[in-house]
Design an enzyme around this catalytic site. Structure first.
Site, mmCIF file in Angstrom:
data_model
loop_
_atom_site.group_PDB
_atom_site.id
_atom_site.type_symbol
_atom_site.label_atom_id
_atom_site.label_comp_id
_atom_site.label_asym_id
_atom_site.label_seq_id
_atom_site.Cartn_x
_atom_site.Cartn_y
_atom_site.Cartn_z
ATOM 1 N N PHE A 242 0.930 -1.211 -0.099
ATOM 2 C CA PHE A 242 0.144 -0.137 0.073
ATOM 3 C C PHE A 242 0.992 1.282 -0.079
ATOM 4 C CE2 PHE A 242 -2.212 3.471 1.817
ATOM 5 C CZ PHE A 242 -3.497 3.523 1.018
ATOM 6 N N ASP B 265 9.217 2.640 1.758
ATOM 7 C CA ASP B 265 8.070 3.375 2.277
ATOM 8 C C ASP B 265 7.582 3.074 3.706
ATOM 9 O OD1 ASP B 265 5.601 4.203 2.937
ATOM 10 O OD2 ASP B 265 4.645 3.434 1.016
ATOM 11 N N LYS C 237 2.492 10.248 8.511
ATOM 12 C CA LYS C 237 1.832 9.506 9.636
ATOM 13 C C LYS C 237 2.537 10.337 11.042
ATOM 14 C CE LYS C 237 -0.556 5.507 7.555
ATOM 15 N NZ LYS C 237 -1.860 5.572 8.237
ATOM 16 N N THR D 190 2.867 24.483 -4.416
ATOM 17 C CA THR D 190 2.850 25.858 -3.742
ATOM 18 C C THR D 190 3.600 25.612 -2.354
ATOM 19 O OG1 THR D 190 0.917 26.072 -4.916
ATOM 20 C CG2 THR D 190 1.245 27.587 -2.805
#
Lengths: 505, 505
Positions: free
Chosen positions: A223, A332, A363, A387
């Site tokens: 995931f 990851d 997280k 931005t």
């Protein structure tokens, strides 16, 4: 451990860059602080859960109805009263108090309403950094370089000397992929700065060579987020992917071990081998298909996909395959990072002979972002850009979090709590082998399976009705994701509640 | 104006849903408050810019060197001293004071260090909502439904009754696209809730029918973000897209008008027609190609692409084409939203006969997100989902921003300041036709062209050296993006500085 890894690397001569060794030395110093022994409680925490209504109670149900007029709310479980939440305890709108072993999908590092977080913006300077959110890529604050160094780089994975901040886990992965593609194409161009007119024109109509046919390899059960690039590498559940166009990118199998590990060493070793062979095969297949693999992304423990772990050897061999094929290795650590596995970064458990190329986070780190090695710094500006490019307000909170982790020895505490909790779960699987199996994980980042999805869901719901929040993942798995302030006494409540539920079944 | 639109719609019977009319009535009430006449200054603002060093000065240069060891910094212009910035004035690390008409790429709504923002977290309840950032899709705060209603829905575009919060502009667009694809496939399935086994399996390997061949149409010059889905629709500049794989999605031309508009009505009308014809052609082409267009995304004024505007008629016809072809219309108000064009949402200028399907926002709104009509609410949970799904801390700040906009009549002020500024720019293009042309825009969302990229860059750099921050976009354009508190006196400084520069050239 990092110290061992460090010495081993010194011996094998794998540590070529002095910056890398400097970072390791810094990190060792930090580790020695992090691993002192101690234990601290959370002031004001209740002694145990307290459930007074049905779950969800009438107020949560009423709020759900209100919210449902504005958006899809099928995933909402409870409404929180954040004024009353404290430490490891979550209080809902109906006044029910839960021991929280899920912590907002693993994203609350040091519990609710920690005093250090509550005082983070007392200094007006920090409040101004919060309310004047800058475009960090154009007009960062004069404090920004120092904040990146003192906060994010103070816990950087060994050997990764650069960092980019982002907004969330998905966009951290998306921008890691972009960095990989730029690095890969830069190699193709032999480091030349200029793009060809053909590249410039074709990219504007989304065609090669400007928009090249390149891919990111990910693993079955992985995931990595839900925006289109990230989603093309997410392989955990159909519900996340259905109806969304996706890139034709390769997927390889991730090991599925038999438990207990010590009784299935041969099978699990064979499983590693089988998966690694298929990784190599799929790389060749996509090379022939004209969509070469530029990068590979992998979780140190697949979380959403079912808390699937793999051996250090598996990861070492993955890195070898990457190096052999000129593929960038992205780890990851969105869910595993920031301490829950008993190390700051879970991949430290693997003792990789050299650093991964990129490590992404979010997280518990409160800000999204990724660490990367120098060669992944884009040659041109505006390539990895947006931005905001992160949020200084989140780094101010993270600074407090890292101070608490260090001062309260929370990495050490997580190792100890995790050990206790895992032993308790093992005991339960011995007592109730028909209800619980495959206990696994590192630190407090633990999981266990039920024989069926139905029973798994029933266990998790019953835990909730009895005042304990836990999470589910994969097909049959319950995951435990407490904050780093989770102690032995909290683990005891978790285990006792679980045992009482099993007794009833 | 909305009132006119409202009456017109009542007459033409275009307003079928009672909810839609209720929202319009609410909005009219709000408008009457917003459009009262008044003017307020910013306490503590300096009278004018003050430049004391080279730009960038020695401290900014030193900080740049520090930051460059950690990341690519080619886009960084100046380091800010946010302790000293105030209102419309930006103060850099070297103590230089600039009038800020760029405001962090148009993302600062009510200037720096506004007292209302500084007091936003004084109430401990709000501070707790900030530091206990929840997983909004699972455990939102009990205040969340009310906050969405009172803050975000209080300024929702007419007829859009649902909202989702996100982290930034890119992920707002990405999730808008996902909502569109789910809506489109749901129509194909005749509203059936179930997915076929074939869909479930194929989506896991990124293949149709589960991962369908569908597309989002965007416009040449459009900018919609930099993650892979958003980037596949961005068509402004090659540097954003080079080396990144992209979906084979269609692009259509966006009108490029001749200025002044009143002298080129015929040509510009023909330009509209030509573009609309090509929109229809490209839709047919991609239909035949087996990649049907499910959604279309368009900015009300193309910003990054060069401040290209199009007529209300163009947008009305786009909407007609969408309806005819069963395509969802997404208006990207990331840069135009929240007041700078003299309306809360720029597309209000177009008097569309019915609401667009989705309106995305970020920047001045401080939180990312999108408004959508009921039919774009996914049927299943976890479809438009991520860990955080926005940030309550940003809504608390936005609440203060909207209060200030209302109490200080900032939409009205923006109309007046914009009118004054635009007239001044027109005067300059009459005086210096060889240096400045094509003055355009709405409210203070204004722009002008130089004859060449080189001269454009020179003007913008000279503005900076003279204490005025403005932005560039497209090939030859300078864009003006002040905060909503920009007044006539600030516009005067901008115009005077520009005139003095032109005199020197």
């Amino acid at each position: 451990m990092q110290a061992v890894n460090f010495l081993r690397m010194l011996k094998t001569g794998n540590m070529l860059r002095s910056t890398h060794s400097l970072f390791l030395i810094k990190k060792l110093r930090l580790s020695s602080v992090l691993f002192r022994n101690s234990s601290v409680g959370v002031k004001g925490e209740p002694a145990k859960p307290n459930i007074q209504t049905s779950v969800p109670g009438p107020k949560s149900q009423q709020l759900l109805e209100e919210l449902s007029s504005l958006q899809q709310t099928g995933s909402v479980q409870l409404f929180a009263d954040y004024d009353k939440c404290i430490g490891n305890y979550f209080v809902d709108a109906d006044g029910n108090t839960f021991l929280d072993a899920f912590t907002q999908i693993s994203s609350i590092p040091i519990g609710y309403n920690h005093p250090k977080l509550m005082e983070a913006f007392k200094d007006e300077h920090y409040l101004k950094e919060l309310v004047n959110r800058p475009a960090l890529g154009v007009f960062p604050s004069l404090s920004w370089p120092e904040m990146l160094k003192n906060v994010l780089m103070s816990v950087a994975p060994s050997g990764l000397n650069c960092v980019a901040t982002m907004m969330c886990g998905s966009c951290s992965n998306e921008n890691a992929y972009k960095s990989v593609f730029m690095w890969y194409r830069n190699k193709d161009r032999g480091g030349k700065m200029d793009f060809t007119p053909e590249e410039m024109e074709s990219c504007m109509i989304n065609q090669p060579p400007g928009a090249p046919s390149l891919s990111i390899l990910s693993f079955k059960g992985g995931f990595h987020g839900r925006t289109f690039g990230a989603l093309s590498t997410t392989r955990s559940k159909a519900i996340h992917k259905l109806d969304c166009p996706a890139f034709d990118w390769p997927v390889a199998p991730f090991p599925r071990y038999k438990y207990p590990l010590d009784q299935h060493q041969r099978e699990n070793c064979e499983e590693d081998q089988k998966c690694l062979e298929q990784v190599e095969e799929v790389i060749q297949k996509y090379h022939k298909k004209g969509i070469p693999v530029a990068g590979m992304i992998v979780e140190p423990i697949q979380a959403e996909g079912g808390d699937n772990e793999a051996s250090p050897d598996f990861f070492k061999n993955l890195q070898k395959i990457c190096k052999k094929n000129g593929i960038a290795l992205i780890i990851d650590e969105v869910q595993t990072g920031c301490g829950p596995t008993g190390k700051m970064w879970c991949h430290e458990h693997f003792n990789l002979p050299s650093p991964p190329d990129i490590v992404t986070f979010s997280k518990k780190m409160l800000t999204g972002g990724f660490y990367f090695s120098e060669e992944f710094k884009p040659l041109h500006p505006y390539r990895v850009f947006n931005t905001w490019m992160g949020d200084p307000g989140k780094l101010i909170l993270l600074k407090q979090v890292l101070t608490v982790i260090k001062n309260d020895n929370l990495i050490c505490q997580t190792q100890e709590t995790g050990k206790y909790l895992k032993e308790g779960l093992h005991q339960l699987e011995n007592e109730y082998p028909n209800i619980i199996n495959s206990v696994r994980g590192r630190g407090t980042f633990l999981a266990y399976n039920a024989p069926t999805t139905e029973l798994r869901d029933k266990i998790n719901n019953t835990l909730k009705k009895n005042g304990v929040l836990s999470g589910v993942c994969g097909e049959k798995t319950i995951r435990i994701r407490p904050a780093l302030i989770f102690e032995k006494k909290h683990a005891e409540i978790y285990l006792d509640t679980l045992r009482n539920i099993f007794k009833e079944f």
